[in-house]
Scaffold this active site. Structure first.
Site, short mmCIF file in Angstrom:
data_model
loop_
_atom_site.label_atom_id
_atom_site.label_comp_id
_atom_site.label_asym_id
_atom_site.label_seq_id
_atom_site.Cartn_x
_atom_site.Cartn_y
_atom_site.Cartn_z
N GLY A 30 9.62 -3.66 3.80
CA GLY A 30 10.73 -2.79 4.21
C GLY A 30 12.04 -3.10 3.51
N LYS A 81 -1.49 -4.30 8.78
CA LYS A 81 -0.07 -4.01 8.52
C LYS A 81 0.47 -3.20 9.70
CE LYS A 81 2.96 -2.03 4.97
NZ LYS A 81 3.23 -0.65 5.34
N PRO A 106 0.85 -1.19 0.00
CA PRO A 106 0.00 0.00 0.00
C PRO A 106 0.89 1.25 0.00
CG PRO A 106 0.03 -1.02 2.18
CD PRO A 106 0.78 -1.94 1.27
N VAL A 148 0.26 5.53 -0.31
CA VAL A 148 -0.58 6.70 -0.54
C VAL A 148 -0.16 7.39 -1.84
CG1 VAL A 148 -1.06 9.04 0.33
CG2 VAL A 148 -1.17 7.09 1.87
N HIS A 165 6.07 -4.21 8.56
CA HIS A 165 7.12 -3.31 8.09
C HIS A 165 8.21 -3.33 9.15
CE1 HIS A 165 8.42 1.04 6.87
NE2 HIS A 165 9.38 0.15 6.71
N CYS A 168 1.22 3.59 9.88
CA CYS A 168 1.51 4.93 9.37
C CYS A 168 1.91 5.87 10.51
CB CYS A 168 0.30 5.49 8.62
SG CYS A 168 0.66 7.09 7.89
C1 FNR Z 1 4.16 4.09 2.00
N1 FNR Z 1 3.82 3.14 2.97
C2 FNR Z 1 2.48 2.93 3.29
N2 FNR Z 1 2.15 1.91 4.12
C3 FNR Z 1 0.84 1.65 4.37
O1 FNR Z 1 0.53 0.70 5.10
N3 FNR Z 1 -0.14 2.41 3.80
C4 FNR Z 1 0.14 3.46 2.97
O2 FNR Z 1 -0.76 4.10 2.43
C5 FNR Z 1 1.51 3.75 2.72
N4 FNR Z 1 1.86 4.80 1.92
C6 FNR Z 1 3.15 4.92 1.48
C7 FNR Z 1 3.45 5.86 0.51
C8 FNR Z 1 4.73 5.94 0.02
C9 FNR Z 1 5.05 6.93 -1.06
C10 FNR Z 1 5.74 5.10 0.53
C11 FNR Z 1 7.14 5.17 0.01
C12 FNR Z 1 5.45 4.19 1.50
C13 FNR Z 1 4.83 2.24 3.53
C14 FNR Z 1 5.08 1.06 2.61
O3 FNR Z 1 3.95 0.29 2.39
C15 FNR Z 1 6.19 0.17 3.11
O4 FNR Z 1 5.81 -0.42 4.30
C16 FNR Z 1 7.50 0.91 3.31
O5 FNR Z 1 7.76 1.80 2.25
C17 FNR Z 1 8.65 -0.08 3.40
O6 FNR Z 1 8.70 -0.90 2.26
P1 FNR Z 1 9.78 -0.69 1.09
O7 FNR Z 1 9.59 0.69 0.55
O8 FNR Z 1 11.11 -0.82 1.72
O9 FNR Z 1 9.48 -1.77 0.10
#
Ligand code: FNR
Length: 491
Positions: free
Chosen positions: A215, A155, A18, A20, A183, A116
């Protein structure tokens, strides 16, 4: 959309995390094209969803959840129905359930975001704020699990100590959730801090439900093969990828990543096809271009104020024009159909029955139109008038006949104007209780008279398929068994 037959499994899956503003429909479809098994939407806040109206968008073939300000909050389509997880931000069990029930038939699973760290989320008691209220977590999740037919997940981020984290995930597991995404960072840690694979591993080993590791981008996941390396490092069931997918969604491609230029073009195609808001399209493309934002193309993208201008930055204006033309044609066709349907359905002055004219049910040269014309003469009504429309979508016809100021039509559309007129005449005759001239009605006087007329006037047969009463009423001099006082008019 109707409930899914297949329940989503969270084992051995690669998942679009997910995100945003990133996890909107074009990005999700692209991730699926490249090989993602499951796609999460961006987090959407429960209250926002509760205000939305569900609309089936026939133009785009999507289901839209539209806010009172007409903004599409969530758009989904058939292609992702069995693999999209709807992520919600909520701090209230009943509200979460209300939203989930609203949406559950359009998605494959429901997820609650408990990770978040942003203020907009935590100040409402949502996101990472929930992590310090395990009882509320338990209440929200168990309410959803009990109240929904779709799998529920959540999550989380990891807590300050491993013990606290393990206690929390065990509590979560007991609620009956289908999986838990972790995460591997604490809520105060930023993306540049190393991910705690050891904590995700300890969680995986302490619960029986699938754990989804999150992550790994940047540190671990730079290309597709790294997804499996990260999974092994965490011993998780599945891996979700956020930033690496945001930078290049072809990370999900087993055969290797594709050049960004090609990926961005494919992204733009979905953005145009699904009428994605240009600000969102621009945001996602900027995330992909990253270091190249200072190039001439990057500058053009940065200054784009519409989807067309974005397309121009990528020399895709021809695609834009073609797709826009396709959508406009479809829209015109849908509008016409809707107008006609509305006219037909909403007109209380029209008697409507579902009938269709079948020539085989009538003696040769006898038709409902003729019977109706004859009846009008007998009753001294003006002759019936027929008004026929053709539907552009399938080119079928519908005719409305007016008799004595009352309109009649069949709700079944016909292949030709002549057949549609006959159907309308049947509706009128049937409503008035007048014989339709059918073989099953036995020998009507009209049939006998018609036979007699045919002998007298050899060229009486109506033109074409013998169905034009307008032609016939000028030529015929027949009358039914009862005295016809109006034959002179018909000559
Ligand atoms: C996120 N992440 C995130 N997590 C979640 O649970 N809901 C959300 O809406 C969002 N939004 C979001 C936007 C953007 C632009 C980023 C970069 C990240 C967190 C994401 O899902 C993830 O847990 C973390 O980014 C770590 O994973 P990666 O980036 O290391 O693969």
């Amino acid at each position: 959309m109707i409930g899914n037959a297949v329940k989503l499994s969270y084992r051995n899956k690669t998942i679009l995390a997910p995100m945003v503003r990133v996890g909107t429909l074009p990005m999700r479809l692209l991730a699926l094209d490249y090989g993602a098994d499951i796609v999460y939407c961006e987090e959407l806040i429960d209250i926002k969803l509760l205000q939305c109206k569900r609309i089936v968008n026939e133009l785009l073939d999507t289901v839209d959840y539209v806010a009172p300000n007409e903004r599409v909050v969530f758009r989904t389509c058939e292609r992702e129905r069995e693999c999209i997880v709807f992520q919600m931000g909520s701090a209230d069990a009943n509200r979460a359930l209300a939203v989930a029930r609203l949406i559950e038939n359009d998605v494959a699973g429901i997820d609650i975001n408990m990770g978040c760290p942003k203020e907009y989320s935590t100040k409402g008691g949502m996101g990472a704020a929930l992590l310090s209220d395990p009882d509320k977590i338990e209440l929200i999740l168990s309410t959803l699990v009990k109240g929904l037919s779709k799998p529920v997940t959540c999550k989380i981020r990891i807590l300050p100590s491993l013990e606290e984290t393990i206690n929390l995930v065990k509590k979560i597991e007991k609620t009956g959730v289908a999986a838990i995404a972790v995460h591997g960072r604490k809520k105060e840690e930023r993306p540049q801090h190393p991910v705690h694979c050891d904590v995700i591993k300890a969680i995986s080993e302490s619960v029986a439900i699938p754990v989804i590791a999150s992550g790994g981008s940047y540190d671990y996941i730079k290309e597709h093969a790294d997804i499996e390396i990260f999974r092994k490092a965490t011993t998780a069931s599945s891996v979700m990828v956020a930033r690496s997918a945001m930078w290049n969604p072809s990370i999900f491609r087993r055969e290797g990543m594709l050049p960004l230029e090609e990926v961005m073009q494919e992204y733009i195609k979905y953005a145009v096809k699904f009428d994605n808001h240009y600000t969102n399209t621009k945001y996602c493309l900027c995330q992909m271009l990253r270091e190249q934002l200072e190039t001439p193309q990057g500058k053009k993208l940065h200054s784009a104020q519409s989807t067309l201008e974005i397309c121009e930055a990528f020399e895709m204006e021809t695609f834009y024009e073609e797709m826009t033309a396709v959508l406009e044609t479809k829209k015109a066709s849908l509008d016409t159909t809707k107008n006609e349907a509305n006219d037909h359905v909403e007109d209380p002055n029209v008697v409507q029955i579902a009938v269709r004219f079948d020539k085989r049910e009538y003696p040769p040269q006898i038709t409902p139109k003729m019977c109706l014309l004859e009846w009008c003469r007998k009753e001294r009504h003006p002759q019936p008038t027929y008004e026929t429309v053709q539907r552009p979508l399938d080119r079928l016809f519908c005719s409305t006949v007016t008799v004595a100021d009352q309109k009649y039509r069949s709700i079944i559309w016909d292949k030709s104007k002549k057949l549609a007129e006959q159907s309308a005449a049947i509706v009128c005759l049937r409503t008035l209780g007048v014989p339709e001239g059918k073989l099953s009605e036995g020998g009507s006087s009209l049939v006998h008279k018609r036979k007699w007329q045919d002998k007298e006037v050899p060229n009486l047969a109506e033109n074409g398929d013998g169905l034009s009463a307008e032609t016939s009423h000028k030529k015929l001099h027949f009358s039914p068994g009862v005295p016809d006082t109006d034959t002179s008019k018909a000559s």
